[in-house]
Design a protein around this motif. Structure first.
Motif, PDB file in Angstrom:
ATOM      1  N   LYS A  95       5.340  13.084   2.307  1.00 57.11           N
ATOM      2  CA  LYS A  95       5.977  13.231   3.624  1.00 57.11           C
ATOM      3  C   LYS A  95       5.334  12.295   4.645  1.00 57.11           C
ATOM      4  O   LYS A  95       6.018  11.682   5.465  1.00 57.11           O
ATOM      5  CB  LYS A  95       5.896  14.668   4.120  1.00 57.11           C
ATOM      6  N   GLN A  96       4.017  12.169   4.584  1.00 55.75           N
ATOM      7  CA  GLN A  96       3.331  11.248   5.494  1.00 55.75           C
ATOM      8  C   GLN A  96       3.798   9.815   5.264  1.00 55.75           C
ATOM      9  O   GLN A  96       4.052   9.073   6.222  1.00 55.75           O
ATOM     10  CB  GLN A  96       1.815  11.346   5.284  1.00 55.75           C
ATOM     11  N   VAL A  97       3.920   9.440   4.000  1.00 51.92           N
ATOM     12  CA  VAL A  97       4.385   8.086   3.678  1.00 51.92           C
ATOM     13  C   VAL A  97       5.822   7.890   4.162  1.00 51.92           C
ATOM     14  O   VAL A  97       6.155   6.859   4.769  1.00 51.92           O
ATOM     15  CB  VAL A  97       4.290   7.810   2.166  1.00 51.92           C
ATOM     16  N   ALA A 118       0.828  -1.212   0.000  1.00 49.53           N
ATOM     17  CA  ALA A 118       0.000   0.000   0.000  1.00 49.53           C
ATOM     18  C   ALA A 118       0.863   1.262   0.000  1.00 49.53           C
ATOM     19  O   ALA A 118       0.540   2.243  -0.684  1.00 49.53           O
ATOM     20  CB  ALA A 118      -0.931  -0.004   1.211  1.00 49.53           C
ATOM     21  N   ALA A 119       1.957   1.269   0.753  1.00 48.39           N
ATOM     22  CA  ALA A 119       2.811   2.461   0.797  1.00 48.39           C
ATOM     23  C   ALA A 119       3.435   2.742  -0.568  1.00 48.39           C
ATOM     24  O   ALA A 119       3.509   3.904  -1.006  1.00 48.39           O
ATOM     25  CB  ALA A 119       3.903   2.280   1.855  1.00 48.39           C
ATOM     26  N   GLU A 120       3.857   1.695  -1.261  1.00 51.41           N
ATOM     27  CA  GLU A 120       4.429   1.872  -2.591  1.00 51.41           C
ATOM     28  C   GLU A 120       3.395   2.462  -3.556  1.00 51.41           C
ATOM     29  O   GLU A 120       3.704   3.368  -4.344  1.00 51.41           O
ATOM     30  CB  GLU A 120       4.927   0.523  -3.142  1.00 51.41           C
ATOM     31  N   LYS A 121       2.168   1.971  -3.453  1.00 51.66           N
ATOM     32  CA  LYS A 121       1.111   2.472  -4.337  1.00 51.66           C
ATOM     33  C   LYS A 121       0.742   3.910  -4.008  1.00 51.66           C
ATOM     34  O   LYS A 121       0.370   4.689  -4.901  1.00 51.66           O
ATOM     35  CB  LYS A 121      -0.109   1.557  -4.252  1.00 51.66           C
ATOM     36  N   ALA A 122       0.857   4.277  -2.729  1.00 54.19           N
ATOM     37  CA  ALA A 122       0.602   5.667  -2.349  1.00 54.19           C
ATOM     38  C   ALA A 122       1.640   6.585  -2.989  1.00 54.19           C
ATOM     39  O   ALA A 122       1.302   7.657  -3.514  1.00 54.19           O
ATOM     40  CB  ALA A 122       0.626   5.809  -0.837  1.00 54.19           C
ATOM     41  N   ILE A 123       2.898   6.161  -2.976  1.00 55.83           N
ATOM     42  CA  ILE A 123       3.967   6.960  -3.594  1.00 55.83           C
ATOM     43  C   ILE A 123       3.702   7.120  -5.089  1.00 55.83           C
ATOM     44  O   ILE A 123       3.816   8.219  -5.649  1.00 55.83           O
ATOM     45  CB  ILE A 123       5.339   6.297  -3.354  1.00 55.83           C
ATOM     46  N   GLU A 124       3.338   6.018  -5.749  1.00 58.88           N
ATOM     47  CA  GLU A 124       3.047   6.067  -7.186  1.00 58.88           C
ATOM     48  C   GLU A 124       1.913   7.054  -7.474  1.00 58.88           C
ATOM     49  O   GLU A 124       1.967   7.830  -8.448  1.00 58.88           O
ATOM     50  CB  GLU A 124       2.653   4.672  -7.681  1.00 58.88           C
TER      51      GLU A 124
END
Length: 448
Positions: free
Chosen positions: A156-158, A129-135
């Motif tokens: 920044k949150q990620v 999920a974190a990787e997809k948020a960055i994308e």
């Protein structure tokens, strides 16, 4: 009035039912992600940066939700109030420390002295999920540079979440998980909309893969990757240990790639040139030069450091490193001479005085071992050799006493001083010194 208010508050607290189990609204979060999937698949909505910002938020929520209420040093009672009763309790030893474990559906909490020390996430709402948020945040910025502020806030949150995951992963001995988290935090920070990278994160990731390599050699490859990236960015930790860990990442691959032995040597030589005082780099070099054929003569190390000293003769770190190398080579006289130079250059340096005294005692210990092996035909010959040994022990005394003056109460210095004075107790005034330092040592150890 005050008493009445407090009584009412107490009654309200008693009226609140205890939370029985961790509640994670997985269905609602997955529904947001499903809606986002439909939105980005729509040609019109998918072309809007706001759609991707919302997608980033949805995936960030999925990554955050299972452990969002946790923080280090949280009271155990507060943990129960925030998350509920654990499904089970137990105990586990991590890095020689025993913890009480509280097992929840999404994580295991490690409790010590009624405080949450760390945790290990065991289940995810959605993996990656974190990787997809960055994308998603990167796509939002790509579509509309005016979305930079919102994208940066999300990134920044990620990054902060991943950094926290790395920190708790170390304490939970989940080194690979921590390494991945630090690397992901760095990825978020290097995104175009954020672009405030902390290169130390690369070092942390590489270091942790190097640690894991001791039991999982495949991690050495990843460790080398991140440590080299950190060096390429110009990063160096305070004492140069990055070269020591990179050495291990290369050396750990030698079974499959024999050429890594020489590569590991080159890393150490680069490291020792920049950080001549780093004992671990010196030890790594001695390990290579004594254990691997064809690497070189240990005397090469002396030539290397003497060349550097010739160019910078007042560099204390170089003299310090020279002394350590000669100690590894068991050349006591040169080791002593090197630390004598350290003290000459900086008389009030604790380490210089301490190690000069220490290496005198090491030389005397070796002489004493030889004395005990010899067969003597006369008492006079024995007494002469014994005097020579004690003279070297005596030479250590003023340097160790100076070290103690510079760092009063240091138990290691006191330990050597009391042993040294007891050894020399038949010499004039030594028994009084022994009693003095033995008493101070007991005080430092809390025995008196």
């Amino acid at each position: 009035m005050k008493k009445t208010i407090l009584t009412v508050l107490a009654a309200m607290l008693l009226a609140v039912p205890a939370v029985q189990a961790q509640k994670v609204n997985k269905t609602a979060i997955l529904a947001k992600i499903e809606k986002s999937d439909a939105d980005v698949a729509d040609a019109k909505k998918g072309a809007k940066s706001a759609t991707w910002i919302n997608r980033g938020k949805a995936f960030y929520e999925a990554a955050l939700e299972p452990t969002k209420s946790l923080f280090v040093n949280m009271d155990a009672a507060m943990l129960k109030l925030a998350v509920g009763e654990p499904a089970s309790k137990g105990s586990e030893t991590v890095n020689d420390t025993e913890y009480t474990t509280w097992v929840y559906p999404y994580f295991t909490a490690y409790i010590k002295d009624n405080k949450l020390v760390t945790w290990k996430q065991t289940k995810h709402i959605m993996k990656g999920a974190a990787e997809k948020a960055i994308e998603a945040y990167n796509k939002a910025f790509e579509l509309d540079p005016k979305a930079e502020a919102k994208a940066k806030e999300g990134l920044k949150q990620v990054a902060d979440l991943c950094s926290q995951m790395g920190n708790v992963g170390i304490d939970a001995a989940d080194y690979v998980g921590a390494a991945k988290a630090y690397a992901l935090a760095y990825e978020a920070q290097t995104s175009p909309a954020y672009n405030e990278p902390n290169d130390a994160l690369l070092y942390y990731a590489g270091y942790l893969y190097a640690v894991d390599g001791a039991t999982n050699p495949k991690s050495f490859v990843k460790g080398a990757k991140y440590l080299n990236q950190a060096l390429d960015k110009g990063y160096n930790d305070e004492d140069g240990s990055i070269y020591y860990y990179l050495f291990h990442c290369y050396y750990g691959q030698k079974a499959e790639k024999p050429e890594m032995v020489m590569k590991s040597k080159d890393v150490l030589l680069t490291g020792i040139e920049k950080f001549p005082k780093n004992e671990r780099i010196l030890e790594g070099l001695m390990q290579l030069y004594t254990a691997e054929q064809g690497v070189g003569d240990p005397a090469d190390l002396i030539a290397l450091i003497d060349k550097a000293i010739a160019e910078n003769p007042t560099n204390i770190d170089l003299w310090f490193g020279r002394g350590r190398i000669f100690y590894a080579l068991k050349n006591d006289d040169e080791s002593i001479a090197s630390f004598a130079k350290v003290v000459e250059l900086q008389p009030d340096l604790f380490d210089g005085n301490y190690y000069l005294g220490l290496f005198y005692t090491i030389k005397a210990d070796r002489m004493n071992e030889e004395l005990n092996k010899k067969q003597y035909s006369s008492q006079d010959a024995y007494d002469a050799d014994l005097k020579a040994v004690n003279d070297v022990y005596m030479a250590a005394l003023p340097w160790l006493e100076k070290a103690y003056e510079l760092k009063p109460g240091d138990p290691d210095t006191l330990e050597i001083l009391k042993q040294l004075c007891f050894r020399l107790r038949d010499e004039e005034g030594m028994m009084e010194k022994y009693n003095k330092y033995n008493g101070l040592w007991k005080q430092a150890k809390g025995l008196e």
